[in-house]
Design a protein around this motif. Structure first.
Motif, PDB file in Angstrom:
ATOM      1  N   GLU A   9       6.379 -27.697  14.534  1.00  0.00           N
ATOM      2  CA  GLU A   9       5.548 -26.628  15.072  1.00  0.00           C
ATOM      3  C   GLU A   9       4.207 -27.216  15.478  1.00  0.00           C
ATOM      4  O   GLU A   9       3.643 -28.043  14.769  1.00  0.00           O
ATOM      5  CB  GLU A   9       5.339 -25.560  13.985  1.00  0.00           C
ATOM      6  N   GLN A  10       3.704 -26.814  16.646  1.00  0.00           N
ATOM      7  CA  GLN A  10       2.427 -27.326  17.139  1.00  0.00           C
ATOM      8  C   GLN A  10       1.584 -26.156  17.618  1.00  0.00           C
ATOM      9  O   GLN A  10       2.074 -25.256  18.299  1.00  0.00           O
ATOM     10  CB  GLN A  10       2.653 -28.309  18.280  1.00  0.00           C
ATOM     11  N   GLU A  11       0.306 -26.189  17.275  1.00  0.00           N
ATOM     12  CA  GLU A  11      -0.625 -25.149  17.680  1.00  0.00           C
ATOM     13  C   GLU A  11      -1.906 -25.820  18.165  1.00  0.00           C
ATOM     14  O   GLU A  11      -2.451 -26.697  17.495  1.00  0.00           O
ATOM     15  CB  GLU A  11      -0.934 -24.246  16.476  1.00  0.00           C
ATOM     16  N   CYS A  12      -2.359 -25.458  19.346  1.00  0.00           N
ATOM     17  CA  CYS A  12      -3.606 -26.003  19.897  1.00  0.00           C
ATOM     18  C   CYS A  12      -4.598 -24.870  20.090  1.00  0.00           C
ATOM     19  O   CYS A  12      -4.284 -23.863  20.724  1.00  0.00           O
ATOM     20  CB  CYS A  12      -3.350 -26.692  21.233  1.00  0.00           C
ATOM     21  N   LEU A  13      -5.789 -25.045  19.539  1.00  0.00           N
ATOM     22  CA  LEU A  13      -6.849 -24.053  19.666  1.00  0.00           C
ATOM     23  C   LEU A  13      -7.988 -24.663  20.469  1.00  0.00           C
ATOM     24  O   LEU A  13      -8.526 -25.705  20.103  1.00  0.00           O
ATOM     25  CB  LEU A  13      -7.363 -23.623  18.289  1.00  0.00           C
ATOM     26  N   GLU A  14      -8.337 -24.032  21.564  1.00  0.00           N
ATOM     27  CA  GLU A  14      -9.429 -24.527  22.407  1.00  0.00           C
ATOM     28  C   GLU A  14     -10.740 -23.885  21.966  1.00  0.00           C
ATOM     29  O   GLU A  14     -11.291 -23.018  22.632  1.00  0.00           O
ATOM     30  CB  GLU A  14      -9.140 -24.214  23.877  1.00  0.00           C
ATOM     31  N   LEU A  15     -11.236 -24.323  20.815  1.00  0.00           N
ATOM     32  CA  LEU A  15     -12.487 -23.800  20.266  1.00  0.00           C
ATOM     33  C   LEU A  15     -13.619 -24.750  20.616  1.00  0.00           C
ATOM     34  O   LEU A  15     -13.480 -25.963  20.516  1.00  0.00           O
ATOM     35  CB  LEU A  15     -12.380 -23.663  18.746  1.00  0.00           C
ATOM     36  N   ARG A  16     -14.738 -24.192  21.009  1.00  0.00           N
ATOM     37  CA  ARG A  16     -15.894 -25.026  21.319  1.00  0.00           C
ATOM     38  C   ARG A  16     -16.720 -25.227  20.074  1.00  0.00           C
ATOM     39  O   ARG A  16     -16.841 -24.313  19.285  1.00  0.00           O
ATOM     40  CB  ARG A  16     -16.729 -24.359  22.412  1.00  0.00           C
ATOM     41  N   PRO A  17     -17.259 -26.363  19.832  1.00  0.00           N
ATOM     42  CA  PRO A  17     -17.267 -27.558  20.658  1.00  0.00           C
ATOM     43  C   PRO A  17     -16.078 -28.484  20.384  1.00  0.00           C
ATOM     44  O   PRO A  17     -15.917 -29.479  21.072  1.00  0.00           O
ATOM     45  CB  PRO A  17     -18.558 -28.252  20.266  1.00  0.00           C
ATOM     46  N   THR A  20      -8.977 -27.862  18.323  1.00  0.00           N
ATOM     47  CA  THR A  20      -8.243 -28.162  17.094  1.00  0.00           C
ATOM     48  C   THR A  20      -6.754 -28.167  17.381  1.00  0.00           C
ATOM     49  O   THR A  20      -6.239 -27.269  18.039  1.00  0.00           O
ATOM     50  CB  THR A  20      -8.567 -27.108  16.014  1.00  0.00           C
ATOM     51  N   GLU A  21      -6.082 -29.175  16.879  1.00  0.00           N
ATOM     52  CA  GLU A  21      -4.624 -29.263  17.009  1.00  0.00           C
ATOM     53  C   GLU A  21      -4.011 -29.291  15.617  1.00  0.00           C
ATOM     54  O   GLU A  21      -4.419 -30.073  14.764  1.00  0.00           O
ATOM     55  CB  GLU A  21      -4.232 -30.525  17.768  1.00  0.00           C
ATOM     56  N   LYS A  22      -3.046 -28.394  15.390  1.00  0.00           N
ATOM     57  CA  LYS A  22      -2.344 -28.324  14.108  1.00  0.00           C
ATOM     58  C   LYS A  22      -0.866 -28.579  14.351  1.00  0.00           C
ATOM     59  O   LYS A  22      -0.275 -27.999  15.251  1.00  0.00           O
ATOM     60  CB  LYS A  22      -2.510 -26.936  13.474  1.00  0.00           C
ATOM     61  N   ARG A  23      -0.289 -29.457  13.531  1.00  0.00           N
ATOM     62  CA  ARG A  23       1.140 -29.755  13.609  1.00  0.00           C
ATOM     63  C   ARG A  23       1.742 -29.614  12.219  1.00  0.00           C
ATOM     64  O   ARG A  23       1.138 -30.037  11.238  1.00  0.00           O
ATOM     65  CB  ARG A  23       1.395 -31.183  14.085  1.00  0.00           C
ATOM     66  N   MET A  33      13.066 -30.388   0.716  1.00  0.00           N
ATOM     67  CA  MET A  33      12.383 -30.449   2.006  1.00  0.00           C
ATOM     68  C   MET A  33      10.994 -31.044   1.840  1.00  0.00           C
ATOM     69  O   MET A  33      10.310 -30.795   0.852  1.00  0.00           O
ATOM     70  CB  MET A  33      12.240 -29.058   2.624  1.00  0.00           C
ATOM     71  N   THR A  34      10.614 -31.810   2.865  1.00  0.00           N
ATOM     72  CA  THR A  34       9.265 -32.352   2.920  1.00  0.00           C
ATOM     73  C   THR A  34       8.552 -31.681   4.087  1.00  0.00           C
ATOM     74  O   THR A  34       9.079 -31.620   5.191  1.00  0.00           O
ATOM     75  CB  THR A  34       9.291 -33.883   3.125  1.00  0.00           C
ATOM     76  N   VAL A  35       7.367 -31.163   3.806  1.00  0.00           N
ATOM     77  CA  VAL A  35       6.544 -30.484   4.810  1.00  0.00           C
ATOM     78  C   VAL A  35       5.286 -31.321   5.008  1.00  0.00           C
ATOM     79  O   VAL A  35       4.583 -31.612   4.043  1.00  0.00           O
ATOM     80  CB  VAL A  35       6.159 -29.060   4.346  1.00  0.00           C
ATOM     81  N   THR A  36       5.018 -31.727   6.245  1.00  0.00           N
ATOM     82  CA  THR A  36       3.822 -32.505   6.551  1.00  0.00           C
ATOM     83  C   THR A  36       2.969 -31.704   7.527  1.00  0.00           C
ATOM     84  O   THR A  36       3.435 -31.300   8.585  1.00  0.00           O
ATOM     85  CB  THR A  36       4.180 -33.868   7.169  1.00  0.00           C
ATOM     86  N   LYS A  37       1.731 -31.480   7.128  1.00  0.00           N
ATOM     87  CA  LYS A  37       0.786 -30.715   7.949  1.00  0.00           C
ATOM     88  C   LYS A  37      -0.313 -31.669   8.408  1.00  0.00           C
ATOM     89  O   LYS A  37      -0.910 -32.384   7.602  1.00  0.00           O
ATOM     90  CB  LYS A  37       0.190 -29.581   7.124  1.00  0.00           C
ATOM     91  N   THR A  38      -0.580 -31.687   9.726  1.00  0.00           N
ATOM     92  CA  THR A  38      -1.614 -32.543  10.301  1.00  0.00           C
ATOM     93  C   THR A  38      -2.580 -31.674  11.091  1.00  0.00           C
ATOM     94  O   THR A  38      -2.155 -30.858  11.908  1.00  0.00           O
ATOM     95  CB  THR A  38      -1.001 -33.600  11.235  1.00  0.00           C
ATOM     96  N   VAL A  39      -3.870 -31.841  10.831  1.00  0.00           N
ATOM     97  CA  VAL A  39      -4.912 -31.097  11.542  1.00  0.00           C
ATOM     98  C   VAL A  39      -5.883 -32.107  12.132  1.00  0.00           C
ATOM     99  O   VAL A  39      -6.366 -32.994  11.436  1.00  0.00           O
ATOM    100  CB  VAL A  39      -5.670 -30.127  10.604  1.00  0.00           C
ATOM    101  N   GLN A  40      -6.163 -31.950  13.435  1.00  0.00           N
ATOM    102  CA  GLN A  40      -7.142 -32.816  14.092  1.00  0.00           C
ATOM    103  C   GLN A  40      -8.145 -31.941  14.824  1.00  0.00           C
ATOM    104  O   GLN A  40      -7.781 -31.115  15.658  1.00  0.00           O
ATOM    105  CB  GLN A  40      -6.477 -33.777  15.070  1.00  0.00           C
ATOM    106  N   GLU A  41      -9.416 -32.125  14.492  1.00  0.00           N
ATOM    107  CA  GLU A  41     -10.505 -31.387  15.134  1.00  0.00           C
ATOM    108  C   GLU A  41     -11.265 -32.341  16.044  1.00  0.00           C
ATOM    109  O   GLU A  41     -11.864 -33.306  15.577  1.00  0.00           O
ATOM    110  CB  GLU A  41     -11.428 -30.773  14.095  1.00  0.00           C
ATOM    111  N   GLY A  42     -11.228 -32.067  17.340  1.00  0.00           N
ATOM    112  CA  GLY A  42     -11.913 -32.915  18.307  1.00  0.00           C
ATOM    113  C   GLY A  42     -11.421 -34.338  18.250  1.00  0.00           C
ATOM    114  O   GLY A  42     -10.230 -34.600  18.175  1.00  0.00           O
TER     115      GLY A  42
END
Length: 100
Positions: A9-17, A20-23, A33-42
């Motif tokens: 699952e992938q979610e992209c948020l176009e928040l200024r400044p 954020t991308e969440k996977r 089950m193994t669940v891996t969550k990745t968050v990248q801000e800018g």
């Protein structure tokens, strides 16, 4: 007997400044089950968290794809069983319940 083997699952948020991308990646393994969550801000380094859940904890697990399939079957049958509750995984990758 249907079983989810893998889900991405992938979610992209176009928040200024900072956009954020969440996977979230869920994969079935021998132990559960193994669940891996990745968050990248800018441009910052991605932040990763992994969670492992045993098969016993996930018995009857209903993930997003299975949920859509179930809703289609229920709509086709035009019936809704009372107290239909399944284990699920929320947006923070914690176990929760999904009720219909």
């Amino acid at each position: 007997q249907l079983e989810t083997l893998e889900q991405e699952e992938q979610e992209c948020l176009e928040l200024r400044p900072y956009p954020t991308e969440k996977r979230t990646h869920i994969v079935s393994q021998e132990h559960g089950m193994t669940v891996t969550k990745t968050v990248q801000e800018g441009a910052a380094e991605p932040q990763c968290q992994s969670f492992c859940y045993s098969r016993a904890m996930l018995r009857g697990l209903l993930l997003e794809g299975a949920s859509l399939l179930l809703l289609r079957v229920l709509a086709h049958r035009q019936t809704m069983p009372l107290d239909l509750v399944f284990p699920a995984i929320d947006t923070e990758c914690d176990l929760c319940t999904s009720s219909y």
